[in-house]
Design a protein around this motif. Structure first.
Motif, PDB file in Angstrom:
ATOM      1  N   PHE A 191      -7.182   0.513   2.439  1.00 47.80           N
ATOM      2  CA  PHE A 191      -6.676  -0.973   1.355  1.00 47.80           C
ATOM      3  C   PHE A 191      -7.060  -0.789   0.475  1.00 47.80           C
ATOM      4  O   PHE A 191      -6.352  -1.358  -0.309  1.00 47.80           O
TER       5      PHE A 191
ATOM      6  N   SER B 268      -3.302   0.384  -2.990  1.00 44.25           N
ATOM      7  CA  SER B 268      -2.887  -0.780  -2.522  1.00 44.25           C
ATOM      8  C   SER B 268      -2.350   0.168  -4.383  1.00 44.25           C
ATOM      9  O   SER B 268      -2.434  -0.377  -5.484  1.00 44.25           O
TER      10      SER B 268
ATOM     11  N   TYR C 211       1.345  -1.306  -0.225  1.00 45.05           N
ATOM     12  CA  TYR C 211       0.220  -0.258   0.353  1.00 45.05           C
ATOM     13  C   TYR C 211       0.975   1.555   0.100  1.00 45.05           C
ATOM     14  O   TYR C 211       2.067   1.312   0.746  1.00 45.05           O
TER      15      TYR C 211
END
Lengths: 159, 159
Positions: free
Chosen positions: B115, B119, B79
């Motif tokens: 998240f 990413s 991330y």
């Protein structure tokens, strides 16, 4: 590479995203990652190296992409903007150099240009220790009244 | 999370790059990844989760960055564009959800927004098999004379 290997190296895997495509490209055309994976599979792979095609490495803006790994004791790498026409031989050479190491770390100058210039990320071996950290409480926490973790101090009401 | 776990889950590691900084930021200031790593280390980490600070994940343009992993049987994720002020709680919640899985795959809607949206890449478990590939010779090879793999058909003379 000695006569008495102290440990059996883990297999090296070239994991290629077979689904991503470049912006503006024909959605019906074979994806460049699929072409790359098929050509790698059709190549004389370095000893200990295998190819795996997967659907989506979630790095879609950097098509086509691959992940180079070789077990928890090695560095792993993600490369992007790969071209199956231009980069096949360099990928094979880079994978061979990587597979010849125990820790996956190939000296910079010995890496093919595509591996030097087109890295998206690298991940250290699992065994690499942390740098020394200074555990610090987050300033935005509002748990000044007590330290009871069950207290939803940051809970917001909907209005 | 049952009474008879079929396998002992591997530890989950949040590997945070402590060196990268955003373009234009003060080079003397503490790096945001270092702040994030220190705050994670100072937080009540979910069970089975540890924090590791490392120098450079080579994703410098996406500072600050972290790698979420949990052994070869789990998906792993990278991330980026993380903010230690804005994202700490979400990272902890996402790591907890991840650690509660055997394969590291948390349903999309159950992942924190950071998240879902930030990413850089994801890597499948080592055990995930390849899609079916069609081994294909590279067209730029000039091995039209024969298929003997020992023949260095692409060898070029220097001139």
């Amino acid at each position: 590479m000695g006569d008495t290997p102290s440990q059996s190296p883990e297999p090296v895997v070239l994991t290629v995203c077979t689904t991503c495509r470049q912006t503006g490209s024909d959605p019906e055309a074979m994806r460049p990652g699929r072409i790359l994976a098929d050509r790698l599979a059709g190549s004389a792979l370095p000893e200990g190296v295998t190819v795996r095609g997967v659907e989506c490495l979630s790095a879609c803006s950097r098509s086509c992409t691959l992940h180079l790994s070789g077990g928890p004791a090695r560095w792993s790498y993600i490369y992007g903007d790969l071209d199956p026409d231009a980069h096949l031989e360099d990928i094979l050479a880079g994978a061979a150099a990587y597979a010849a190491t125990e820790d996956g770390f190939v000296p910079w100058r010995e890496r093919p240009v595509v591996f030097r210039k087109q890295s998206i990320a690298r991940i250290p071996p699992v065994s690499m220790p942390s740098v020394a950290l200074t555990p610090t409480p987050a300033p935005e926490r509002r748990d000044t009244a007590n330290d009871t973790p069950d207290t939803p101090a940051t809970e917001l009401t909907q209005d």
